[in-house]
Scaffold this motif. Structure first.
Motif, short mmCIF file in Angstrom:
data_model
loop_
_atom_site.label_atom_id
_atom_site.label_comp_id
_atom_site.label_asym_id
_atom_site.label_seq_id
_atom_site.Cartn_x
_atom_site.Cartn_y
_atom_site.Cartn_z
N LEU A 31 0.81 -1.22 0.00
CA LEU A 31 0.00 0.00 0.00
C LEU A 31 0.84 1.26 0.00
O LEU A 31 0.38 2.32 -0.43
CB LEU A 31 -0.93 -0.01 1.21
N LEU A 32 2.08 1.18 0.47
CA LEU A 32 2.97 2.34 0.43
C LEU A 32 3.19 2.83 -1.00
O LEU A 32 3.46 4.02 -1.23
CB LEU A 32 4.32 2.00 1.07
N ILE A 33 3.07 1.92 -1.97
CA ILE A 33 3.23 2.31 -3.37
C ILE A 33 2.13 3.29 -3.76
O ILE A 33 2.36 4.24 -4.52
CB ILE A 33 3.20 1.08 -4.29
N ASN A 34 0.93 3.07 -3.25
CA ASN A 34 -0.21 3.94 -3.57
C ASN A 34 -0.17 5.25 -2.81
O ASN A 34 -0.73 6.24 -3.27
CB ASN A 34 -1.53 3.23 -3.24
N SER A 35 0.44 5.25 -1.64
CA SER A 35 0.39 6.43 -0.77
C SER A 35 1.71 7.18 -0.77
O SER A 35 1.84 8.25 -1.39
CB SER A 35 0.00 6.01 0.65
N LEU A 36 2.72 6.65 -0.09
CA LEU A 36 3.99 7.35 0.07
C LEU A 36 4.62 7.68 -1.27
O LEU A 36 5.13 8.79 -1.48
CB LEU A 36 4.94 6.49 0.92
N ALA A 37 4.57 6.74 -2.22
CA ALA A 37 5.19 6.95 -3.53
C ALA A 37 4.32 7.79 -4.46
O ALA A 37 4.68 7.99 -5.62
CB ALA A 37 5.51 5.61 -4.18
N HIS A 38 3.19 8.28 -3.96
CA HIS A 38 2.37 9.22 -4.73
C HIS A 38 2.31 10.59 -4.06
O HIS A 38 1.59 11.47 -4.53
CB HIS A 38 0.95 8.68 -4.89
N ILE A 74 3.11 15.01 -12.48
CA ILE A 74 2.27 13.94 -11.97
C ILE A 74 2.59 13.71 -10.50
O ILE A 74 3.64 14.15 -10.01
CB ILE A 74 2.46 12.62 -12.77
N ASN A 75 1.71 13.05 -9.78
CA ASN A 75 1.94 12.82 -8.35
C ASN A 75 2.99 11.77 -8.04
O ASN A 75 3.71 11.90 -7.05
CB ASN A 75 0.63 12.43 -7.67
N PRO A 76 3.10 10.66 -8.78
CA PRO A 76 4.06 9.61 -8.43
C PRO A 76 5.49 10.12 -8.33
O PRO A 76 5.93 10.96 -9.12
CB PRO A 76 3.91 8.61 -9.58
N THR A 77 6.22 9.60 -7.34
CA THR A 77 7.56 10.08 -7.03
C THR A 77 8.55 8.92 -6.94
O THR A 77 8.18 7.75 -6.94
CB THR A 77 7.58 10.82 -5.69
N GLU A 78 9.84 9.28 -6.81
CA GLU A 78 10.88 8.31 -6.50
C GLU A 78 11.04 8.29 -4.99
O GLU A 78 11.41 9.30 -4.37
CB GLU A 78 12.21 8.72 -7.15
N ASN A 79 10.73 7.16 -4.36
CA ASN A 79 10.78 7.07 -2.90
C ASN A 79 11.47 5.77 -2.51
O ASN A 79 10.90 4.69 -2.66
CB ASN A 79 9.36 7.12 -2.33
N MET A 80 12.70 5.88 -1.99
CA MET A 80 13.50 4.70 -1.71
C MET A 80 13.00 3.92 -0.48
O MET A 80 13.26 2.73 -0.35
CB MET A 80 14.96 5.09 -1.51
N ALA A 105 8.93 -2.63 -0.54
CA ALA A 105 8.09 -3.22 -1.59
C ALA A 105 8.90 -3.80 -2.74
O ALA A 105 8.48 -3.74 -3.90
CB ALA A 105 7.10 -2.19 -2.10
N THR A 106 10.05 -4.35 -2.44
CA THR A 106 10.91 -5.08 -3.38
C THR A 106 11.16 -4.36 -4.70
O THR A 106 11.19 -4.98 -5.76
CB THR A 106 10.34 -6.50 -3.67
N GLY A 107 11.31 -3.03 -4.64
CA GLY A 107 11.73 -2.28 -5.82
C GLY A 107 10.68 -1.45 -6.50
O GLY A 107 10.91 -0.95 -7.61
N GLU A 108 9.53 -1.22 -5.86
CA GLU A 108 8.45 -0.49 -6.52
C GLU A 108 8.42 1.00 -6.19
O GLU A 108 7.48 1.69 -6.55
CB GLU A 108 7.11 -1.11 -6.13
N GLY A 109 9.46 1.50 -5.53
CA GLY A 109 9.46 2.90 -5.12
C GLY A 109 10.00 3.86 -6.16
O GLY A 109 9.96 5.07 -5.95
N PHE A 110 10.50 3.34 -7.28
CA PHE A 110 10.96 4.22 -8.36
C PHE A 110 9.73 4.59 -9.19
O PHE A 110 9.65 4.30 -10.39
CB PHE A 110 12.01 3.50 -9.20
N HIS A 111 8.80 5.25 -8.55
CA HIS A 111 7.44 5.31 -9.07
C HIS A 111 7.24 6.41 -10.10
O HIS A 111 6.37 6.31 -10.96
CB HIS A 111 6.45 5.48 -7.92
N ASN A 112 8.05 7.46 -10.04
CA ASN A 112 7.96 8.49 -11.07
C ASN A 112 8.43 7.93 -12.39
O ASN A 112 7.82 8.18 -13.44
CB ASN A 112 8.78 9.72 -10.67
N PHE A 113 9.48 7.12 -12.35
CA PHE A 113 9.94 6.44 -13.56
C PHE A 113 8.87 5.49 -14.06
O PHE A 113 8.58 5.45 -15.27
CB PHE A 113 11.23 5.67 -13.28
#
Length: 335
Positions: free
Chosen positions: A215-222, A233-239, A245-253
């Protein structure tokens, strides 16, 4: 497949916000998730004071494989078709995904395509513009927004419907998922002498922890992080998200280049276990046709729409000095 789920139209009049008061509560989800939160302190106590090291290690392994089932399976394979998988790998990913117990992979992929098509509007199942609590877990406590249902019917899911293994898991999900997510992790530790109740409570903690990691992918990484590829856009790069989440935080990319199987440009395998898993499967021939975006396209996009924070093509946030890297150094950083 016609990827109609990529792209967005925020000007759609149908996407204007609906007051939450008009939405229906999903009591089953509230009760089950609340219960798992209530047992978490006791589960942690058992992990520290009573459980065997094998049980704690087993819980961690289940945590990792369940997230791989979600990220490498439901997300990168079935939602975006960013690579292809032979039947043995598909079966493994469906087993892993069932261990996570986050709905069938068919439903997960369908809703994720809606999320990409209508990101952060009311047609997005977890619109981050409604605040952190809502996009993190509040949306699960409510019945699906009618706008998300309506727009979901416009998404092309013909490939998902035609996928026999995917439909098999979907058909028997409410038998398969409880068996793999609850029953197996509760009974198997008794083989090495674990108390069945210790295993039950620790597995409950594992389930809720893996859910929050996803769920952090939907919240913190947005909501928090840099936007080196697309600043509008809202999605961000969040380490932090990538770590859990096994690598899903590079969310802006990922939202800029959703077809890339790595779901990231930089970072290599350090925070991208899902990419490592897919690459290992590619080495043995079970994963193939891995899609990536070229360095040239990434550089052009960074220069055109990024916020200047890219560590290779961008500007240093504190000194405004351009950081020069050779192509070999770029590849070492994760391509």
């Amino acid at each position: 497949m016609k990827e109609t789920y990529e792209g967005i139209n925020h000007l759609d009049e149908d996407l204007k916000p609906v007051p939450l008061a008009k939405w229906e509560i999903e009591w089953r989800n509230i009760l089950s998730i609340s219960y798992m939160h209530l047992i978490t302190p006791y589960a942690i106590y058992l992990m520290i004071t009573q459980a065997t090291w094998q049980t704690n290690l087993f819980a961690y392994i289940l945590y990792v494989v369940s997230l791989i089932g979600v990220t490498a399976g439901a997300h990168r394979l079935w939602s975006h078709r960013s690579y292809k998988a032979k039947a043995p790998l598909q079966i493994i990913l469906l087993i892993f995904h069932s261990i996570a117990h986050q709905g069938s992979a068919f439903h997960w992929a369908r809703d994720h395509r809606v999320h990409h098509k209508y990101t952060d509007t009311d047609a997005d199942p977890h619109n981050s513009n409604r605040g952190f609590f809502y996009c993190h877990i509040g949306w699960i406590f409510l019945k699906k927004n009618p706008k998300a249902i309506a727009k979901g019917k416009c998404i092309d899911i013909s490939d998902l419907m035609a996928d026999r293994l995917l439909q098999l898991q979907h058909k028997y999900y409410y038998f398969v998922a409880p068996s793999l997510c609850v029953l197996m992790p509760t009974l198997l530790p008794t083989v090495w002498g674990e108390n069945v109740w210790n295993a039950f409570y620790i597995n409950g903690f594992r389930i809720i922890f893996s859910l929050h990691s996803t769920l952090l992918i939907n919240s913190l990484a947005h909501m928090w992080g840099a936007k080196p590829y697309e600043k509008d856009i809202n999605p961000t790069e969040n380490m932090i998200v990538s770590f859990f989440a096994t690598g899903e935080g590079f969310h802006n990319f990922h939202h800029t280049f959703p077809q890339d199987y790595r779901a990231a440009e930089l970072g290599g395998y350090k925070l991208n276990i899902s990419r490592l898993f897919i690459d290992i499967m590619a080495k043995i021939g079970w994963a193939y046709d891995l899609k990536t975006v070229s360095e040239e396209i990434v550089e052009k996009r960074v220069n055109r729409t990024g916020d200047g924070s890219h560590p290779v093509y961008g500007f240093n946030e504190h000194t405004d000095l351009h950081i020069e890297y050779s192509k070999s150094q770029i590849r070492q950083k994760g391509t």
